[in-house]
Design a protein around this motif. Sequence first.
Motif, PDB file in Angstrom:
ATOM      1  N   PRO A 173       0.821  -1.217   0.000  1.00 24.14           N
ATOM      2  CA  PRO A 173       0.000   0.000   0.000  1.00 24.14           C
ATOM      3  C   PRO A 173       0.852   1.263   0.000  1.00 24.14           C
ATOM      4  O   PRO A 173       2.060   1.227   0.276  1.00 24.14           O
ATOM      5  CB  PRO A 173      -0.798  -0.110   1.316  1.00 24.14           C
ATOM      6  N   ASP A 174       0.195   2.396  -0.264  1.00 28.81           N
ATOM      7  CA  ASP A 174       0.877   3.680  -0.158  1.00 28.81           C
ATOM      8  C   ASP A 174       0.950   4.086   1.318  1.00 28.81           C
ATOM      9  O   ASP A 174       0.515   3.342   2.212  1.00 28.81           O
ATOM     10  CB  ASP A 174       0.167   4.749  -1.002  1.00 28.81           C
TER      11      ASP A 174
ATOM     12  N   GLN B 281     -15.195  -6.377   2.716  1.00 29.29           N
ATOM     13  CA  GLN B 281     -14.357  -6.224   1.524  1.00 29.29           C
ATOM     14  C   GLN B 281     -13.520  -7.467   1.240  1.00 29.29           C
ATOM     15  O   GLN B 281     -13.002  -7.638   0.137  1.00 29.29           O
ATOM     16  CB  GLN B 281     -13.420  -5.010   1.684  1.00 29.29           C
ATOM     17  N   ALA B 282     -13.358  -8.332   2.248  1.00 23.62           N
ATOM     18  CA  ALA B 282     -12.499  -9.504   2.081  1.00 23.62           C
ATOM     19  C   ALA B 282     -13.241 -10.713   1.545  1.00 23.62           C
ATOM     20  O   ALA B 282     -12.612 -11.725   1.210  1.00 23.62           O
ATOM     21  CB  ALA B 282     -11.843  -9.856   3.419  1.00 23.62           C
ATOM     22  N   GLN B 283     -14.551 -10.627   1.450  1.00 21.56           N
ATOM     23  CA  GLN B 283     -15.326 -11.778   0.971  1.00 21.56           C
ATOM     24  C   GLN B 283     -14.973 -12.072  -0.480  1.00 21.56           C
ATOM     25  O   GLN B 283     -15.094 -11.216  -1.348  1.00 21.56           O
ATOM     26  CB  GLN B 283     -16.822 -11.505   1.143  1.00 21.56           C
ATOM     27  N   GLY B 284     -14.511 -13.266  -0.730  1.00 19.09           N
ATOM     28  CA  GLY B 284     -14.113 -13.656  -2.074  1.00 19.09           C
ATOM     29  C   GLY B 284     -12.663 -13.369  -2.399  1.00 19.09           C
ATOM     30  O   GLY B 284     -12.177 -13.787  -3.461  1.00 19.09           O
ATOM     31  N   ALA B 285     -11.949 -12.676  -1.514  1.00 16.91           N
ATOM     32  CA  ALA B 285     -10.533 -12.370  -1.755  1.00 16.91           C
ATOM     33  C   ALA B 285      -9.675 -13.608  -1.524  1.00 16.91           C
ATOM     34  O   ALA B 285     -10.042 -14.498  -0.745  1.00 16.91           O
ATOM     35  CB  ALA B 285     -10.079 -11.242  -0.843  1.00 16.91           C
TER      36      ALA B 285
ATOM     37  N   ASP C   5      -8.748  -0.722  -1.498  1.00 21.91           N
ATOM     38  CA  ASP C   5      -7.919   0.196  -2.286  1.00 21.91           C
ATOM     39  C   ASP C   5      -6.889  -0.569  -3.118  1.00 21.91           C
ATOM     40  O   ASP C   5      -6.658  -0.238  -4.294  1.00 21.91           O
ATOM     41  CB  ASP C   5      -7.204   1.179  -1.357  1.00 21.91           C
ATOM     42  N   MET C   6      -6.269  -1.581  -2.516  1.00 19.65           N
ATOM     43  CA  MET C   6      -5.251  -2.349  -3.236  1.00 19.65           C
ATOM     44  C   MET C   6      -5.872  -3.150  -4.376  1.00 19.65           C
ATOM     45  O   MET C   6      -5.309  -3.240  -5.474  1.00 19.65           O
ATOM     46  CB  MET C   6      -4.526  -3.281  -2.268  1.00 19.65           C
TER      47      MET C   6
END
Length: 253
Positions: free
Chosen positions: A166-167, A227-231, A200-201
Amino acid sequence: MTNVFRRPPRAVGILGGMGPAAGADFVRLFVEACSNYLRAHNHPVNDQAFPEHWLVQMPVPDRTEALRTSPQAPHGPAPYMLQGVGRLAALGVCSVAVACNTAHVWHAQLQALFPQLRILHIAEETARHLQQQGMQCAIVLATAGTYQTGLYDAALLCHGIKALQPDAAGITLLMQGIYDGVKRGDTALAMQCFGQVLQDMQSRHGTDIPVLMACTEIPLALPQAPQAQGARLIDPAWILAQALAAQAYTETV
């Protein structure tokens, strides 16, 4: 494959306390890894089949802060980790897993002082795993200290894998999730911070890139974030736990 031990499993050690919740969770991962190993080798999974394993949980000074100031300060993490590994060595373990990613900055120092032990390296074990899976790049979510030292960058590069990080704003969010979230028991805040960085990533690099949760606090909250679902989340601590289990059972089943 025989289902009888030729000799008892070897004793192994876990250096925890960085933080305590991550150390305790690593024991859970290790026990699960042992169960999987036993099943894979057609051995009954019962209490007597598990190896002797010791967890040293001691308050170790902050690793990222030490890297910002003086990594070898007398009151920094190095003397405490050396003391912890020394206690494990005195208990007769053959191998040690360190339940903290950033702490592996001191890996070479620990290994040099305890040559009779095999101290596993979490980044190297993870990089080898990714290479075996044919992966060519990975998003690395970690502490500022881990990024500062290039711990995962170097290990992944040696195995032909590009590390994506990340930044500065993203790193700040990760640190907030680690320190104000997981370490203080605020899982909701941790999920929010980690989830935002992941989103964001993925918006920059795509949703099919594997994501390394390269701080032992991150897996305690990120998998539950929307946001992590399916990652494609990968936990280096789980990879390390499997490597430690293999050390315990080597030439025993």
